[in-house]
Design an enzyme around this catalytic site. Structure first.
Site, PDB file in Angstrom:
ATOM      1  N   GLU A 180       0.825  -1.216   0.000  1.00 58.21           N
ATOM      2  CA  GLU A 180       0.000   0.000   0.000  1.00 58.21           C
ATOM      3  C   GLU A 180       0.859   1.266   0.000  1.00 58.21           C
ATOM      4  OE1 GLU A 180      -0.640  -1.837   4.132  1.00 58.21           O
ATOM      5  OE2 GLU A 180       0.443  -2.315   2.319  1.00 58.21           O
ATOM      6  N   TYR A 188      -4.086  -9.269   8.894  1.00 56.00           N
ATOM      7  CA  TYR A 188      -2.726  -9.270   9.434  1.00 56.00           C
ATOM      8  C   TYR A 188      -2.824  -9.564  10.925  1.00 56.00           C
ATOM      9  CZ  TYR A 188       1.930  -7.363  10.582  1.00 56.00           C
ATOM     10  OH  TYR A 188       3.214  -7.194  11.027  1.00 56.00           O
TER      11      TYR A 188
END
Length: 145
Positions: free
Chosen positions: A72, A119
């Site tokens: 990202e 995550y």
């Protein structure tokens, strides 16, 4: 039950992010990201070393090197170097963002994050929710097998 048009688009963009992640040289995790604004892909990224560095993400012990850029972050940096803006965009990512990247996501103006795999540390997601960013978890079917 008919799938909504938005969900169909969300799943398609997540699949594209997954494909993009396959370009990563990282062995531990290959993460892909796509930034979409006004139904147009304005950026993409995958985790890897900065430009000009060797394409090895892990050290001799198998740990990720500290300077590896996350997917990202790479996608957001690409937008910053262009004439586009992330303001109001959606980030599609294969792995939910870490706390460091969540700051970049919020600051860049991204208003929605769609991810397929969580995550281990959810502090990045909690930060984004607190910042008013819409979070959606859409597991890809092939990951559920």
């Amino acid at each position: 039950m008919k799938e909504s048009k938005q969900l169909k688009y969300d799943k398609a963009y997540l699949r594209m992010a997954k494909e993009w992640g396959k370009l990563s040289y990282c062995k531990r995790k290959q993460v892909g990201a796509i930034i979409v604004k006004d139904r147009m892909i304005i950026s993409d990224g995958y985790n890897g070393t900065p430009t000009g560095f060797e394409n090895f993400c892990e050290d001799e012990e198998g740990y990720t090197k500290w300077y590896v850029l996350h997917a990202e972050a790479n996608a957001i940096l690409k937008v910053a170097a262009s004439t586009q803006s992330c303001e109001g965009a959606t980030l599609y990512i294969t792995l939910s963002p870490c706390r460091e990247c969540s700051k970049l996501i919020h600051q860049s103006g991204i208003k929605r994050v769609v991810y397929s795999t969580a995550y281990k540390d959810d502090s990045g997601l909690r930060f984004l929710e607190r910042a008013g960013v819409v979070i959606e978890h859409i597991p890809l079917v092939e990951e559920m097998v």
